[in-house]
Design a protein around this motif. Structure first.
Motif, mmCIF file in Angstrom:
data_model
loop_
_atom_site.group_PDB
_atom_site.id
_atom_site.type_symbol
_atom_site.label_atom_id
_atom_site.label_comp_id
_atom_site.label_asym_id
_atom_site.label_seq_id
_atom_site.Cartn_x
_atom_site.Cartn_y
_atom_site.Cartn_z
ATOM 1 N N ALA A 6 0.845 -1.205 0.000
ATOM 2 C CA ALA A 6 0.000 0.000 0.000
ATOM 3 C C ALA A 6 0.877 1.250 0.000
ATOM 4 O O ALA A 6 0.628 2.209 -0.743
ATOM 5 C CB ALA A 6 -0.920 -0.028 1.217
ATOM 6 N N LEU A 9 2.468 1.755 -3.400
ATOM 7 C CA LEU A 9 1.523 2.311 -4.377
ATOM 8 C C LEU A 9 1.353 3.813 -4.168
ATOM 9 O O LEU A 9 1.253 4.575 -5.131
ATOM 10 C CB LEU A 9 0.170 1.599 -4.266
ATOM 11 N N GLU A 10 1.340 4.214 -2.902
ATOM 12 C CA GLU A 10 1.213 5.663 -2.623
ATOM 13 C C GLU A 10 2.426 6.424 -3.157
ATOM 14 O O GLU A 10 2.293 7.508 -3.711
ATOM 15 C CB GLU A 10 1.021 5.883 -1.128
ATOM 16 N N PHE A 14 -0.535 6.746 -6.354
ATOM 17 C CA PHE A 14 -1.937 6.351 -6.182
ATOM 18 C C PHE A 14 -2.481 6.992 -4.901
ATOM 19 O O PHE A 14 -1.896 6.840 -3.825
ATOM 20 C CB PHE A 14 -2.063 4.820 -6.109
ATOM 21 N N GLN A 16 -5.820 6.715 -3.770
ATOM 22 C CA GLN A 16 -6.927 6.004 -3.110
ATOM 23 C C GLN A 16 -6.535 4.542 -2.866
ATOM 24 O O GLN A 16 -7.014 3.642 -3.554
ATOM 25 C CB GLN A 16 -8.183 6.040 -3.976
ATOM 26 N N VAL A 17 -5.660 4.331 -1.908
ATOM 27 C CA VAL A 17 -5.191 2.972 -1.617
ATOM 28 C C VAL A 17 -5.721 2.530 -0.261
ATOM 29 O O VAL A 17 -5.637 3.275 0.719
ATOM 30 C CB VAL A 17 -3.648 2.901 -1.605
ATOM 31 N N VAL A 18 -6.297 1.342 -0.214
ATOM 32 C CA VAL A 18 -6.735 0.775 1.060
ATOM 33 C C VAL A 18 -6.078 -0.594 1.233
ATOM 34 O O VAL A 18 -5.718 -1.249 0.254
ATOM 35 C CB VAL A 18 -8.276 0.642 1.157
ATOM 36 N N ASP A 19 -5.942 -0.977 2.484
ATOM 37 C CA ASP A 19 -5.237 -2.210 2.809
ATOM 38 C C ASP A 19 -6.187 -3.184 3.517
ATOM 39 O O ASP A 19 -6.645 -2.913 4.630
ATOM 40 C CB ASP A 19 -4.042 -1.855 3.726
ATOM 41 N N SER B 8 -1.961 4.120 4.706
ATOM 42 C CA SER B 8 -3.206 3.859 3.985
ATOM 43 C C SER B 8 -4.263 3.333 4.941
ATOM 44 O O SER B 8 -3.951 2.740 5.970
ATOM 45 C CB SER B 8 -2.956 2.843 2.870
ATOM 46 N N LYS B 9 -5.506 3.519 4.556
ATOM 47 C CA LYS B 9 -6.619 3.099 5.403
ATOM 48 C C LYS B 9 -6.708 1.577 5.440
ATOM 49 O O LYS B 9 -6.593 0.921 4.398
ATOM 50 C CB LYS B 9 -7.910 3.684 4.838
ATOM 51 N N ARG B 61 -5.670 4.930 -11.998
ATOM 52 C CA ARG B 61 -5.388 5.810 -10.862
ATOM 53 C C ARG B 61 -6.628 6.557 -10.367
ATOM 54 O O ARG B 61 -6.620 7.131 -9.285
ATOM 55 C CB ARG B 61 -4.307 6.818 -11.255
ATOM 56 N N PRO B 64 -10.286 3.514 -6.580
ATOM 57 C CA PRO B 64 -9.601 2.976 -5.395
ATOM 58 C C PRO B 64 -8.895 1.655 -5.701
ATOM 59 O O PRO B 64 -9.353 0.883 -6.556
ATOM 60 C CB PRO B 64 -10.729 2.750 -4.391
ATOM 61 N N VAL B 65 -7.797 1.435 -5.013
ATOM 62 C CA VAL B 65 -7.053 0.181 -5.136
ATOM 63 C C VAL B 65 -6.987 -0.460 -3.746
ATOM 64 O O VAL B 65 -6.530 0.164 -2.788
ATOM 65 C CB VAL B 65 -5.612 0.410 -5.635
ATOM 66 N N VAL B 67 -5.333 -3.512 -1.633
ATOM 67 C CA VAL B 67 -4.267 -4.518 -1.684
ATOM 68 C C VAL B 67 -4.456 -5.524 -0.551
ATOM 69 O O VAL B 67 -5.020 -5.204 0.494
ATOM 70 C CB VAL B 67 -2.859 -3.881 -1.577
#
Lengths: 162, 73
Positions: A6, A9-10, A14, A16-19, B8-9, B61, B64-65, B67
């Motif tokens: 994550a 990717l940031e 990117f 809007q990345v969530v884990d 990241s969230k 991009r 949302p991605v 992972v």
């Protein structure tokens, strides 16, 4: 791995990345569908049926006895308002005073199995504990269904002969 | 002093399912063999060791991605 992915990717721009930190193990443990070579391998969720009687702790034994007699299993599963498995109450316990409540006669914290357990491990585990049935739950303990050990054994035999 | 990037969230299974329904992209970062065995429907395989500007070019991009790997350890 995923927190580092994550972050990477940031750094690659990117925004809007969530884990999903609990990962694939958690997805499988919820019995959710998958794709891939192993996606069709039978697991506990494939044999779990939702036809078990479910009761609440405050229910009277008298009412539950009838429901268990009408169900395909010799027990009922005790669940909370959010369907979390709290106990199991078998026919023998239901022979008690009809005025008692389920909470007073139930077996608390019964063994449960996850939906993604493969059938060989499942049968071994049930044999080891001398259980003829498995209560299938999500990792949070939410009831998904009940399976018969005999059905799992039969499926394994069919797989071996095919 | 190095500038720290915001973490990241972190999301759970319910939120992930909602994001997928809304069109989020899902990326498995485990080795490709593990992806081949079993993965979340629709997920792409970009192993962590191969995560770079070239391999992420397949991602949009503007969406949302999400992972994931095997577990939280």
């Amino acid at each position: 791995l995923s927190p580092r992915a994550a972050c990477r990717l940031e750094t690659l721009g990117f925004a809007q990345v969530v884990d999903y930190v609990a990962g694939k193990q958690d997805w499988l443990a919820h019995g959710l569908p998958t794709e891939g070579e192993d996606a069709d391998k039978p697991t506990a969720k494939d044999l779990a049926s939702d036809d078990v009687a479910t009761v609440r702790m405050g229910d009277s034994v008298e009412g539950v006895r009838e429901r268990v007699d009408d169900s395909p299993y010799p027990f009922a599963v005790v669940i909370s308002d959010t369907e979390i498995v709290l106990g199991r109450v078998g026919r023998s316990a239901l022979e008690a005073n009809a005025e008692l409540r389920v909470e007073e006669v139930m077996e608390p914290g019964p063994s449960t199995v996850r939906p993604d357990v493969d059938l060989t491990s499942l049968v071994e585990r049930l044999h080891k504990r001398d259980l003829h049935y498995g209560i299938v739950t999500t990792p949070e303990g939410k009831l998904m269904g009940v399976l018969r050990r005999s059905a799992a054994e039969q499926r394994l035999q069919e797989t071996a002969t095919n | 002093m190095m500038k720290s990037s915001p973490m990241s969230k972190r999301i759970g299974v319910d939120e992930l399912q909602a994001l997928i329904a809304d069109g989020a992209q899902v990326v498995e970062v485990l080795p490709a063999e593990e992806y081949e065995e079993q993965h979340i429907p629709g997920a792409l395989s970009i192993p962590l060791k191969e995560l770079n500007a070239d391999t992420v070019a397949v991602l949009d991009r503007g969406r949302p991605v999400a992972v994931y790997c095997w577990d939280s350890i």
